[in-house]
Design an enzyme around this catalytic site. Structure first.
Site, PDB file in Angstrom:
ATOM      1  N   SER A  61       0.818  -1.220   0.000  1.00 50.79           N
ATOM      2  CA  SER A  61       0.000   0.000   0.000  1.00 50.79           C
ATOM      3  C   SER A  61       0.851   1.269   0.000  1.00 50.79           C
ATOM      4  O   SER A  61       0.309   2.368   0.164  1.00 50.79           O
ATOM      5  CB  SER A  61      -0.922  -0.005   1.223  1.00 50.79           C
ATOM      6  N   THR A 109      -1.221   2.942   4.470  1.00 50.16           N
ATOM      7  CA  THR A 109      -0.338   4.102   4.417  1.00 50.16           C
ATOM      8  C   THR A 109       0.624   4.189   5.592  1.00 50.16           C
ATOM      9  O   THR A 109       0.245   3.858   6.710  1.00 50.16           O
ATOM     10  CB  THR A 109      -1.276   5.335   4.474  1.00 50.16           C
ATOM     11  N   THR A 169       1.771   6.901   0.354  1.00 52.64           N
ATOM     12  CA  THR A 169       0.828   5.801   0.086  1.00 52.64           C
ATOM     13  C   THR A 169       0.661   5.564  -1.412  1.00 52.64           C
ATOM     14  O   THR A 169       0.915   6.464  -2.219  1.00 52.64           O
ATOM     15  CB  THR A 169      -0.558   6.156   0.677  1.00 52.64           C
ATOM     16  N   ARG A 216      -8.266   9.142  -8.729  1.00 54.28           N
ATOM     17  CA  ARG A 216      -8.658   9.330  -7.318  1.00 54.28           C
ATOM     18  C   ARG A 216      -7.430   9.692  -6.460  1.00 54.28           C
ATOM     19  O   ARG A 216      -6.367   9.103  -6.555  1.00 54.28           O
ATOM     20  CB  ARG A 216      -9.287   8.029  -6.806  1.00 54.28           C
ATOM     21  N   THR A 252      -4.447   7.470   8.594  1.00 60.43           N
ATOM     22  CA  THR A 252      -4.436   6.312   7.704  1.00 60.43           C
ATOM     23  C   THR A 252      -5.856   5.783   7.605  1.00 60.43           C
ATOM     24  O   THR A 252      -6.686   6.044   8.483  1.00 60.43           O
ATOM     25  CB  THR A 252      -3.473   5.234   8.227  1.00 60.43           C
ATOM     26  N   GLY A 253      -6.113   5.063   6.547  1.00 63.01           N
ATOM     27  CA  GLY A 253      -7.455   4.513   6.380  1.00 63.01           C
ATOM     28  C   GLY A 253      -8.193   5.164   5.227  1.00 63.01           C
ATOM     29  O   GLY A 253      -7.567   5.757   4.337  1.00 63.01           O
TER      30      GLY A 253
HETATM   31  C1  SD4 Z   1      -5.984   6.915   1.053  1.00 65.92           C
HETATM   32  N1  SD4 Z   1      -5.475   7.048   3.411  1.00 65.92           N
HETATM   33  O1  SD4 Z   1      -5.501   7.033  -0.066  1.00 65.92           O
HETATM   34  C2  SD4 Z   1      -5.068   6.473   2.152  1.00 65.92           C
HETATM   35  C3  SD4 Z   1      -5.110   5.030   2.073  1.00 65.92           C
HETATM   36  C4  SD4 Z   1      -4.685   4.217   3.105  1.00 65.92           C
HETATM   37  O2  SD4 Z   1      -4.610   2.008   2.240  1.00 65.92           O
HETATM   38  O3  SD4 Z   1      -4.444   4.599   4.221  1.00 65.92           O
HETATM   39  N2  SD4 Z   1      -4.648   3.022   2.567  1.00 65.92           N
HETATM   40  O4  SD4 Z   1      -7.175   7.078   1.302  1.00 65.92           O
END
Ligand code: SD4
Length: 322
Positions: free
Chosen positions: A83, A184, A202, A212, A235-236
């Site tokens: 990721s 991330t 990320t 995106r 993150t997320g």
């Molecule tokens: C995002 N926050 O691009 C990042 C992704 C992540 O796996 O944390 N990802 O939305």
């Protein structure tokens, strides 16, 4: 379990303006704030390896900015982290595109979004910060800028990532953030001079729609640093983080007296209240104050972060809401 030992101290050295290593430079009129630093924290278990590199710099009286850049480069170069950087899963059309940003102790910021073919987007983001008058460069322009700074194009798609993409094309199932995809890396550091910096990098949500961009490269969302207060990283699921400007919110809550954990928790509460995210969606935050207090919090169980202080590098399970 980590116990914090930050405290406010008035000292004779402070009154005559001597700057002691490990203490904040303050004016002769103000008390010295003594904190527990240097320290570095970063998201997820891959943060452990990244912290090791950052710690080498911090423990040698290096600058937090160098520590976070070099630290997250470890993760960017690791093909097993699917990721971030090299080995990151591609978008739905099979292109690996990367987002990254960095902030220093002066509030300077640099960011690249939707950058392809360059293994270390965080270093390109640092060049944007240091070599241009801009904050964000995107796509082809970011790639051209990177090449002008001596970065070389590389194929970032590993056989593992290609296989996963092919399987996804066949099944077209959604790919839950923070479960199979290890997410991330956001890293925050406080150096021995009492200066903060942060970085976030990320490949974004696996198999995302082409074009995106998530929270990670957006200053205030994926990362924010204010040397007077503290720093935060996220993150997320980026869309949830963007809509509350998560990292900036956390720093402002800390400015108003919240502890890092409470500030991260409040950001998660706000996301949950406004958007009631579905069961596959995860969000996690980490935060660090200018005195070296740390904390994290996530929407769901399973988020962890790596803390390195006094040479001890450990993984901490964040508390969660649901
Ligand atoms: C995002 N926050 O691009 C990042 C992704 C992540 O796996 O944390 N990802 O939305």
């Amino acid at each position: 379990m980590y116990t914090r030992r930050s405290f406010l101290q008035t000292s004779v050295a402070g009154t005559i303006g001597i700057f002691l290593p490990g203490k904040f430079p303050e004016t002769s009129q103000t008390p010295i704030l003594q904190g527990d630093f240097p320290v570095v924290i970063s998201t997820w278990d891959h943060g452990l390896k990244a912290n090791e590199t950052a710690w080498k710099i911090l423990s040698d009286s290096g600058r937090a900015l160098d520590a976070v850049e070099q630290g997250v480069r470890v993760t960017e170069a690791d093909p097993n982290v699917t990721s971030v950087g090299y080995g990151g899963f591609p978008d739905s059309s099979g292109h690996v595109t990367l987002d990254a940003c960095i902030m220093d102790e002066k509030g300077n910021a640099g960011s690249v979004v939707y950058l392809s073919d360059i293994k270390h987007p965080v270093s390109v983001a640092r060049m944007v910060m240091e070599k241009t008058s801009y904050v964000i460069l995107a796509g082809r322009g970011a790639l051209e800028f990177a090449e002008s700074q001596g970065f070389h194009r590389e194929n970032l798609m590993t056989p593992v990532a290609r296989k996963a993409w092919k399987e996804w094309l066949e099944s077209k199932k959604s790919y839950p953030v923070g479960k199979r995809n290890h997410d991330t890396i956001g890293m925050l550091a406080l150096d021995s001079s009492g200066n903060l910096s942060g970085a976030c990098t990320t490949s974004g949500i696996a198999f995302k729609m082409p074009g995106r961009v998530g929270d990670s490269p957006i200053i205030g969302a994926g990362l924010y640093v204010d040397n007077e207060v503290g720093a935060a990283a996220a993150t997320g699921q980026g869309e949830l983080i963007l809509k509350i400007v998560g990292s900036f919110l956390i720093v402002e809550l800390m400015r108003n007296g919240s502890t890092p954990e409470d500030a991260c928790r409040e950001a998660v509460l706000r996301i949950n209240k406004k958007f009631s995210p579905g069961p596959d969606l995860q969000v996690g935050f980490i935060a660090l104050t200018r005195k070296g207090q740390i904390g994290g919090f996530s929407l769901r169980k399973g988020f962890n972060y790596a803390l390195c202080r006094n040479g001890k590098n450990e993984l901490i399970d964040a508390k969660w809401l649901i």
